[in-house]
Motif scaffolding. Structure first.
Motif, PDB file in Angstrom:
ATOM      1  N   PHE A  26       0.694  -1.153  -0.101  1.00 52.01           N
ATOM      2  CA  PHE A  26      -0.267   0.066  -0.058  1.00 52.01           C
ATOM      3  C   PHE A  26       0.853   1.339  -0.073  1.00 52.01           C
ATOM      4  CE2 PHE A  26      -1.865  -3.505   2.457  1.00 52.01           C
ATOM      5  CZ  PHE A  26      -2.955  -3.440   2.188  1.00 52.01           C
ATOM      6  N   CYS A  27       0.519   2.264  -0.812  1.00 48.99           N
ATOM      7  CA  CYS A  27       1.089   3.538  -0.725  1.00 48.99           C
ATOM      8  C   CYS A  27       0.448   4.578  -1.452  1.00 48.99           C
ATOM      9  CB  CYS A  27       2.608   3.200  -1.400  1.00 48.99           C
ATOM     10  SG  CYS A  27       3.868   4.881  -1.458  1.00 48.99           S
ATOM     11  N   HIS A  28       0.519   5.854  -1.137  1.00 49.95           N
ATOM     12  CA  HIS A  28      -0.033   6.850  -1.799  1.00 49.95           C
ATOM     13  C   HIS A  28       0.913   7.343  -2.682  1.00 49.95           C
ATOM     14  CE1 HIS A  28      -2.487   6.923   1.926  1.00 49.95           C
ATOM     15  NE2 HIS A  28      -3.700   7.149   1.119  1.00 49.95           N
ATOM     16  N   VAL A  29       0.325   7.803  -3.958  1.00 51.39           N
ATOM     17  CA  VAL A  29       1.284   8.047  -4.946  1.00 51.39           C
ATOM     18  C   VAL A  29       0.709   9.532  -5.633  1.00 51.39           C
ATOM     19  CG1 VAL A  29       1.790   5.875  -5.927  1.00 51.39           C
ATOM     20  CG2 VAL A  29       0.017   7.069  -7.011  1.00 51.39           C
ATOM     21  N   ASP A  30       1.381  10.375  -6.329  1.00 50.10           N
ATOM     22  CA  ASP A  30       1.002  11.704  -7.006  1.00 50.10           C
ATOM     23  C   ASP A  30       0.411  11.302  -8.234  1.00 50.10           C
ATOM     24  OD1 ASP A  30       3.012  11.806  -8.599  1.00 50.10           O
ATOM     25  OD2 ASP A  30       3.979  13.329  -7.757  1.00 50.10           O
ATOM     26  N   PRO A  31      -0.219  12.411  -9.160  1.00 51.11           N
ATOM     27  CA  PRO A  31      -0.916  12.068 -10.583  1.00 51.11           C
ATOM     28  C   PRO A  31       0.406  11.559 -11.519  1.00 51.11           C
ATOM     29  CG  PRO A  31      -1.554  14.246  -9.663  1.00 51.11           C
ATOM     30  CD  PRO A  31      -0.545  13.708  -8.645  1.00 51.11           C
ATOM     31  N   ASP A  32       1.818  11.812 -11.210  1.00 49.43           N
ATOM     32  CA  ASP A  32       3.002  11.240 -11.960  1.00 49.43           C
ATOM     33  C   ASP A  32       3.464   9.832 -11.636  1.00 49.43           C
ATOM     34  OD1 ASP A  32       3.146  13.666 -13.436  1.00 49.43           O
ATOM     35  OD2 ASP A  32       4.190  14.410 -11.997  1.00 49.43           O
ATOM     36  N   GLY A  33       2.497   9.407 -10.367  1.00 48.10           N
ATOM     37  CA  GLY A  33       3.282   7.967  -9.973  1.00 48.10           C
ATOM     38  C   GLY A  33       4.257   8.122  -9.140  1.00 48.10           C
ATOM     39  N   THR A  34       4.714   9.030  -8.923  1.00 45.21           N
ATOM     40  CA  THR A  34       5.688   9.294  -7.434  1.00 45.21           C
ATOM     41  C   THR A  34       5.382   8.940  -6.240  1.00 45.21           C
ATOM     42  OG1 THR A  34       6.811  11.123  -8.852  1.00 45.21           O
ATOM     43  CG2 THR A  34       7.268  10.656  -6.364  1.00 45.21           C
ATOM     44  N   LEU A  35       5.755   8.025  -5.600  1.00 47.91           N
ATOM     45  CA  LEU A  35       5.613   7.702  -4.002  1.00 47.91           C
ATOM     46  C   LEU A  35       5.610   8.492  -3.285  1.00 47.91           C
ATOM     47  CD1 LEU A  35       7.371   4.136  -3.894  1.00 47.91           C
ATOM     48  CD2 LEU A  35       5.278   4.529  -5.190  1.00 47.91           C
ATOM     49  N   LEU A  36       4.620   8.782  -2.285  1.00 46.53           N
ATOM     50  CA  LEU A  36       4.401  10.152  -1.443  1.00 46.53           C
ATOM     51  C   LEU A  36       4.847   9.532  -0.131  1.00 46.53           C
ATOM     52  CD1 LEU A  36       1.294  11.362  -2.529  1.00 46.53           C
ATOM     53  CD2 LEU A  36       3.495  12.255  -3.214  1.00 46.53           C
ATOM     54  N   GLY A 248       2.536   2.673 -11.230  1.00 46.02           N
ATOM     55  CA  GLY A 248       1.714   2.685 -12.577  1.00 46.02           C
ATOM     56  C   GLY A 248       0.048   2.811 -12.278  1.00 46.02           C
ATOM     57  N   VAL A 249      -0.260   2.696 -10.911  1.00 48.93           N
ATOM     58  CA  VAL A 249      -1.428   3.279 -10.671  1.00 48.93           C
ATOM     59  C   VAL A 249      -1.900   4.737 -10.967  1.00 48.93           C
ATOM     60  CG1 VAL A 249      -3.083   3.746  -8.663  1.00 48.93           C
ATOM     61  CG2 VAL A 249      -1.867   1.557  -8.715  1.00 48.93           C
ATOM     62  N   ALA A 250      -1.163   5.338 -11.156  1.00 46.74           N
ATOM     63  CA  ALA A 250      -1.543   6.757 -11.413  1.00 46.74           C
ATOM     64  C   ALA A 250      -2.137   6.882 -12.945  1.00 46.74           C
ATOM     65  CB  ALA A 250      -0.309   7.572 -11.573  1.00 46.74           C
ATOM     66  N   LYS A 251      -1.623   6.023 -13.874  1.00 47.02           N
ATOM     67  CA  LYS A 251      -2.035   5.925 -15.196  1.00 47.02           C
ATOM     68  C   LYS A 251      -3.693   5.491 -15.245  1.00 47.02           C
ATOM     69  CE  LYS A 251       2.207   5.785 -17.772  1.00 47.02           C
ATOM     70  NZ  LYS A 251       3.063   5.195 -18.780  1.00 47.02           N
ATOM     71  N   LEU A 252      -4.085   4.961 -14.111  1.00 47.33           N
ATOM     72  CA  LEU A 252      -5.650   4.416 -14.322  1.00 47.33           C
ATOM     73  C   LEU A 252      -6.297   5.702 -14.257  1.00 47.33           C
ATOM     74  CD1 LEU A 252      -5.465   1.432 -11.819  1.00 47.33           C
ATOM     75  CD2 LEU A 252      -5.610   1.229 -14.318  1.00 47.33           C
ATOM     76  N   PHE A 253      -5.774   6.972 -13.694  1.00 43.57           N
ATOM     77  CA  PHE A 253      -6.475   8.136 -13.642  1.00 43.57           C
ATOM     78  C   PHE A 253      -6.014   9.265 -14.232  1.00 43.57           C
ATOM     79  CE2 PHE A 253      -6.979   5.327  -9.652  1.00 43.57           C
ATOM     80  CZ  PHE A 253      -8.258   5.145  -9.347  1.00 43.57           C
ATOM     81  N   TYR A 254      -4.626   9.332 -14.398  1.00 44.14           N
ATOM     82  CA  TYR A 254      -4.083  10.598 -15.197  1.00 44.14           C
ATOM     83  C   TYR A 254      -3.281   9.903 -16.268  1.00 44.14           C
ATOM     84  CZ  TYR A 254      -5.121  12.773 -10.766  1.00 44.14           C
ATOM     85  OH  TYR A 254      -5.757  13.606  -9.743  1.00 44.14           O
ATOM     86  N   ASN A 255      -3.860   9.688 -17.447  1.00 39.09           N
ATOM     87  CA  ASN A 255      -3.080   9.099 -18.329  1.00 39.09           C
ATOM     88  C   ASN A 255      -2.982  10.204 -19.946  1.00 39.09           C
ATOM     89  OD1 ASN A 255      -1.798   7.144 -20.226  1.00 39.09           O
ATOM     90  ND2 ASN A 255      -3.339   5.810 -19.944  1.00 39.09           N
TER      91      ASN A 255
END
Length: 255
Positions: A26-36, A248-255
């Protein structure tokens, strides 16, 4: 691991979840997929029934302030419906046989919809190797992604477009073993030199089959590899860290 803790609003944060056959991350990421933040891990408990997994994931999601959640699932899905649970149908993990009752419980399960209803969040669930492809691929030519962990996953992109490929983990590969058996963690722990040799054969064979221009290696066991292992191969090999799926999760929302 690149971490960022400032400059990202709560509305932009995405909760990234990677369900593995051994651990769930589990981890939060930003719209670029960077781990927060630092990635958190929780043991995947068996038998892993649909209800049991939903309880674990819903609890984590509800603790997060993020309205968007991306989940990587270690099996096959169509529009958030599980079509093949793969190793999650094994009641005691990858070393045990498929349990037909558990397999039937998973097939057709609306995992994405159930998580959305349970949490009230925008939850999107895809195959974990698909997420790894989103986190690895550059969008140039035919790129093959092999995920190396408890078992082996496969994804492919052509010019940035994800392709519909089969799940190879259960397929026969070598020495009467499946890809999961030959290239998974148990095989590596038994004989790492042999595992590396078999992995090289798999990279060559699958690269030829898919006419790949680049092969990406991701997952927990990718970190055990060095590029010189593949120096003699005709296709370039790129080694990624264990967190490619989370990126890669970010691309589900910001692609």
């Amino acid at each position: 691991m690149h971490l960022m803790t400032t400059g990202v609003s709560l509305d932009e944060r995405i909760l990234a979840i990677d369900v593995g056959a051994t651990n769930t991350k589990f981890c939060h990421v930003d719209p670029d997929g960077t781990l927060l933040e630092t990635v958190r891990r929780q043991r995947t408990n068996y038998p892993c029934t649909p209800d049991r997994l939903v309880d674990v994931l819903a609890t984590r999601i509800e603790r997060s302030a993020s309205s968007r959640v991306g989940v990587g699932f270690p099996g096959e899905l169509i529009d958030g419906h599980v079509t093949n649970p793969a190793n999650l149908a094994r009641p005691g993990g990858i070393t045990t046989e498929i349990d037909q009752q558990l397999d039937r419980a998973w097939r057709g399960f609306e995992l994405q919809a159930v998580l959305r209803i349970a949490t009230g969040r925008d939850v999107r669930v895809v195959n974990d190797a698909t997420l790894a492809a989103f986190g690895c691929c550059t969008g140039s030519g035919t790129e093959l992604v092999l995920t190396l962990g408890t078992g082996m996953g496969l994804a492919c992109e052509i010019d940035g477009q994800l392709q519909d490929v089969r799940c190879v983990g259960f397929e026969s590969f070598l020495d009467a073993r499946t890809y999961d058996q030959a290239l998974g963690e148990r095989s590596r722990a038994e004989d790492e030199a042999r595992w590396r040799t078999w992995l090289g054969l798999a990279v060559v064979g699958l690269a030829l089959e898919f006419d790949a221009m680049t092969v990406h290696l991701a997952g927990g066991n990718a970190k055990r590899l060095a590029l010189n292992t593949f120096a003699d191969l005709a296709v370039p090999v790129v080694i990624h860290g264990n967190d490619a799926s989370l990126h890669g999760v970010a691309k589900l929302f910001y692609n």
